[in-house]
Structure formats: structure tokens, C-alpha cells
Design an enzyme around this catalytic site. Structure first.
Site, short mmCIF file in Angstrom:
data_model
loop_
_atom_site.label_atom_id
_atom_site.label_comp_id
_atom_site.label_asym_id
_atom_site.label_seq_id
_atom_site.Cartn_x
_atom_site.Cartn_y
_atom_site.Cartn_z
N ARG A 89 1.08 -1.22 0.18
CA ARG A 89 -0.07 0.09 -0.01
C ARG A 89 0.74 1.00 -0.02
O ARG A 89 1.82 1.41 0.88
CB ARG A 89 -0.80 0.09 1.44
CG ARG A 89 -1.65 1.51 1.47
CD ARG A 89 -2.73 1.31 2.53
NE ARG A 89 -3.88 0.76 1.94
CZ ARG A 89 -5.21 0.43 2.63
NH1 ARG A 89 -5.21 1.35 3.61
NH2 ARG A 89 -6.15 -0.13 2.00
N HIS A 101 -7.40 0.77 -6.36
CA HIS A 101 -7.50 -0.27 -5.20
C HIS A 101 -8.22 -1.52 -5.54
O HIS A 101 -9.16 -1.83 -5.40
CB HIS A 101 -8.51 0.72 -4.16
CG HIS A 101 -8.46 0.06 -2.73
ND1 HIS A 101 -7.66 -1.07 -2.35
CD2 HIS A 101 -8.94 0.47 -1.56
CE1 HIS A 101 -7.64 -1.40 -1.07
NE2 HIS A 101 -8.58 -0.61 -0.58
N GLN A 144 -10.34 -3.99 -3.34
CA GLN A 144 -11.45 -3.78 -3.02
C GLN A 144 -12.53 -3.83 -3.96
O GLN A 144 -13.50 -4.61 -3.47
CB GLN A 144 -11.36 -1.98 -2.60
CG GLN A 144 -12.52 -1.48 -2.11
CD GLN A 144 -13.01 -1.92 -0.84
OE1 GLN A 144 -12.24 -1.86 0.05
NE2 GLN A 144 -14.31 -2.54 -0.57
N ASP A 149 -17.23 7.12 -1.30
CA ASP A 149 -15.99 7.03 -0.62
C ASP A 149 -15.82 8.28 -0.19
O ASP A 149 -16.34 9.34 -0.30
CB ASP A 149 -14.98 6.67 -1.58
CG ASP A 149 -13.52 6.29 -0.81
OD1 ASP A 149 -13.62 5.99 0.36
OD2 ASP A 149 -12.36 5.99 -1.79
N ARG A 205 -13.48 -9.12 1.59
CA ARG A 205 -12.11 -8.79 1.26
C ARG A 205 -11.20 -9.92 1.70
O ARG A 205 -10.34 -10.16 0.88
CB ARG A 205 -11.54 -7.54 2.14
CG ARG A 205 -12.18 -6.23 1.69
CD ARG A 205 -11.43 -5.70 0.43
NE ARG A 205 -9.99 -5.55 0.37
CZ ARG A 205 -9.47 -4.60 1.05
NH1 ARG A 205 -9.81 -3.64 1.59
NH2 ARG A 205 -7.99 -4.70 0.83
N CYS A 264 -16.16 1.42 0.66
CA CYS A 264 -15.05 0.74 0.84
C CYS A 264 -14.60 0.67 2.42
O CYS A 264 -14.09 -0.27 2.87
CB CYS A 264 -14.09 1.07 0.08
SG CYS A 264 -13.40 2.62 0.38
N1 NVA Z 1 -9.93 6.38 -1.22
C1 NVA Z 1 -9.65 6.15 -0.11
C2 NVA Z 1 -9.87 4.68 0.12
C3 NVA Z 1 -9.65 3.97 1.70
C4 NVA Z 1 -9.48 2.47 1.53
C5 NVA Z 1 -8.09 6.47 0.27
O1 NVA Z 1 -7.23 6.39 -0.69
O2 NVA Z 1 -7.83 6.93 1.39
N1 CP Z 2 -11.16 -0.27 2.53
C1 CP Z 2 -9.99 -0.54 2.94
O1 CP Z 2 -9.10 -0.68 2.04
O2 CP Z 2 -9.82 -0.34 4.44
P1 CP Z 2 -8.52 -0.07 4.96
O3 CP Z 2 -8.00 1.45 4.76
O4 CP Z 2 -8.82 -0.09 6.46
O5 CP Z 2 -7.37 -1.09 4.81
#
Ligand code: NVA
Ligand code: CP
Length: 305
Positions: free
Chosen positions: A104, A131, A134, A220, A288, A260
Site C-alpha cells: 500500500r 484499489h 477492494q 467514498d 475482502r 469501501c
Molecule cells: N480512497 C480512500 C480509500 C481508503 C480505503 C483512500 O485512498 O484513502
Molecule cells: N477499505 C480499505 O482498504 O480499508 P483499510 O484502509 O482499513 O485497509
């Protein structure tokens, strides 16, 4: 076996994704029946986090253990990754000591460079652009609840972010339609989303119009990780892009609501929607675990059934 990465949704073909979903069903059933399934005994997953996470870490770590393997957590703060070691060097070393890597991070380019120097499969656990894990879980959840997603309409309300981009890629792979409504200045960038064309989505200035007749409504956070400096400006810009009961009322009567997570009640979604009858967010989060177990099995062992 040919080395395969999952860096963006379209890295797997429709046929491969159908296979992963079939395996997900089987793996989930075994798990629910408390039957041991350890195909990844002695295999190690390394998870690298440059951003926070609850679901992604937990689902990968628990999933790998449930498959008989082990998972190691690294983050930028207390590894050399945060002290400027080149990503190419990190990839060489980490991939010599493990069997699969999940990352990540910020720019998609970072994960692509890592994968380019890795001996083992690399999985995108979220970047600024995508992502994919997801959306794997989200489409599996849709199919589980409603059957095929082909030809269905999804309404995306809010930021054209990593999750939105991935839905748009998935629409091309699975042949469904996306109605996108973003505030002015936050529109979809087809190239950044990695799209082949614009045939699977339509943009709407009015979020109510985007939600009209939708089979699935989703949104989101207004501010994604890494964009915190824009938070106050975004709160103003996105104020009219909240999924509330009035918006769900114009979607199909049996429309699903997905998010998500983590969510901000009172911002992108009203509590009455996320905690209401259309919402499947807890199934979505649970899935997930199951889809990623199937993904790990596929990337490490290929087709086993
Ligand atoms: N769009 C959000 C998703 C978190 C799972 C982010 O990137 O922070
Ligand atoms: N939806 C998701 O990826 O959650 P986290 O940021 O908690 O991993």
C-alpha cells in the site's frame, strides 16, 4: 509458473477473475465450516504499508494464516523504506525472502517499479490511483447478493479517486455501466484511470441524476489518504455529494449501497443509508478476506481446481 502481479484491476482477465470468484465461494464455504485448508503452508507474505489500514492489513494477515502461511508487516516508519532505500533494491531483497508481496503506497509508479524488480507476485493494496482488491471484494459481494453484474448500472457519487478509477476499469472487464457524479474540478481522468475508452461510463453534473435507476450506489471519503492538505477545500466542494435517503429513493427499489470504508457519516454518506436496509458494507468488508485468499492461492499456485 509464470510470474503474475495484481497491480491494477485489468491485470487479470475476465476468465481469470471468474475463476478467482469460483475459488472464493469454495474457500469461504470451507472457512465457514471450520474446515482446515492449508495450501500455502511454509509460504510467506510480506505486507508493506506506507499508509494506514485496518481492513487490508487484517484481511491479508488473517487470510495468509488461514491458508497455512505466515505474514510479515513492514511500514515506512520503522523500516529502511522510510529512509530512502531505492524501491528497486527493496524489491530485490524482500522478494528473495518471501513468496508474495502486498504493497500500500502513494503513486502507482512506485508499485510498478517494485514489481519490475520482484521475483515474486506483487499485489496492490491501494495506491493513489487504484484499489483493485477492494473492487474484487465489491463485485464478489454484488454477485453474491444479486447475481451477475453484467449490464447493471452503478452510481459513483463523489471523488474520482483510486476506488472510482478501479470501478471504471472493472466496468470494462465485466461489461457494466458507471454513472459518475463528481463536483466540478474533480472529474474522471480516463488516462489516469487506465481505461481503454469512455464507453462504460457517463458523467452527470447532478448526483441525483447519476443515482436515478441505479442497481448499486457507492461512494467514498471526500479526502483520500495523502490528500489531507486539501481537506477543508474538499469539504466545501463536496457538500452536495452526500448519499442520503432521498438519493437512495431514486435508485432501483432493491439497489445496494456500498462503501469501501472507513466512512464519515454526515459527509459522503448519511447514517440512515450506511446503517440502513440497502447497505451491504459489512459483507463487503468481510469479503475482502475471502477474495484475497483466492487471489493469493491463484497467484502462488495457479489453477488448482
Ligand atoms: N480512497 C480512500 C480509500 C481508503 C480505503 C483512500 O485512498 O484513502
Ligand atoms: N477499505 C480499505 O482498504 O480499508 P483499510 O484502509 O482499513 O485497509
Amino acid at each position: 509458473m509464470q510470474l503474475k502481479h495484481f497491480l491494477q484491476f485489468k491485470d487479470l482477465s475476465r476468465d481469470e477473475l471468474d475463476y478467482v470468484f469460483a475459488r472464493t465461494r469454495w474457500i469461504k464455504n470451507e472457512f465457514k465450516a471450520y474446515r482446515r485448508y492449508w495450501p500455502l503452508a511454509d509460504r510467506t507474505l510480506v505486507m508493506i504499508f506506507e499508509k494506514a489500514s485496518t481492513r487490508t492489513r487484517l484481511s491479508f494477515e488473517a487470510g495468509m494464516q488461514q491458508l497455512g502461511g505466515s505474514a510479515i508487516y513492514l511500514n515506512t516508519r520503522d523500516s529502511q523504506l522510510g529512509r530512502g532505500e531505492p524501491v528497486e533494491d527493496a524489491a530485490q531483497v524482500i522478494s528473495r525472502m518471501s513468496d508474495v508481496v502486498m504493497i500500500r503506497t502513494f503513486e502507482q509508479e512506485i508499485i510498478e517499479r517494485f514489481a519490475g524488480h520482484s521475483r515474486v507476485p506483487v499485489i496492490n493494496g491501494l495506491t493513489n490511483e487504484y484499489h483493485p482488491c477492494q473492487i474484487l471484494a465489491d463485485i464478489y459481494t454484488y454477485i453474491e447478493q444479486r447475481g451477475s453484474i453484467r449490464g447493471k448500472t452503478l452510481a459513483w457519487i463523489g471523488d474520482s479517486n483510486n476506488v472510482c478509477n478501479t470501478w471504471l476499469q472493472a466496468a470494462e472487464v465485466f461489461d457494466f455501466n458507471v454513472h459518475v457524479s463528481t463536483p466540478p474540478g474533480y472529474e474522471v481522468e480516463p488516462e489516469r484511470a487506465g481505461l481503454y475508452g469512455t464507453g462504460h461510463y457517463e458523467e452527470f453534473a447532478d448526483p441525483m441524476q447519476a443515482a436515478q435507476g441505479a442497481d448499486l450506489v457507492t461512494t467514498d471519503v471526500w479526502t483520500s489518504m495523502g490528500f489531507e492538505a486539501e481537506n477543508e477545500e474538499r469539504k466545501r466542494d463536496f457538500a452536495d455529494w452526500q448519499v442520503d435517503a432521498e438519493m437512495m429513493a431514486v435508485a432501483k427499489p432493491d439497489a445496494l449501497f456500498m462503501h469501501c470504508l472507513p466512512a464519515h457519516r454526515g459527509e459522503e454518506v448519511a447514517a440512515e443509508v450506511i446503517d440502513g436496509p440497502h447497505s451491504v458494507v459489512w459483507d463487503e468488508a468481510e469479503n475482502r478476506l475471502h477474495v484475497q485468499k483466492a487471489l493469493l492461492e491463484y497467484l502462488l499456485l495457479g489453477r488448482v481446481a
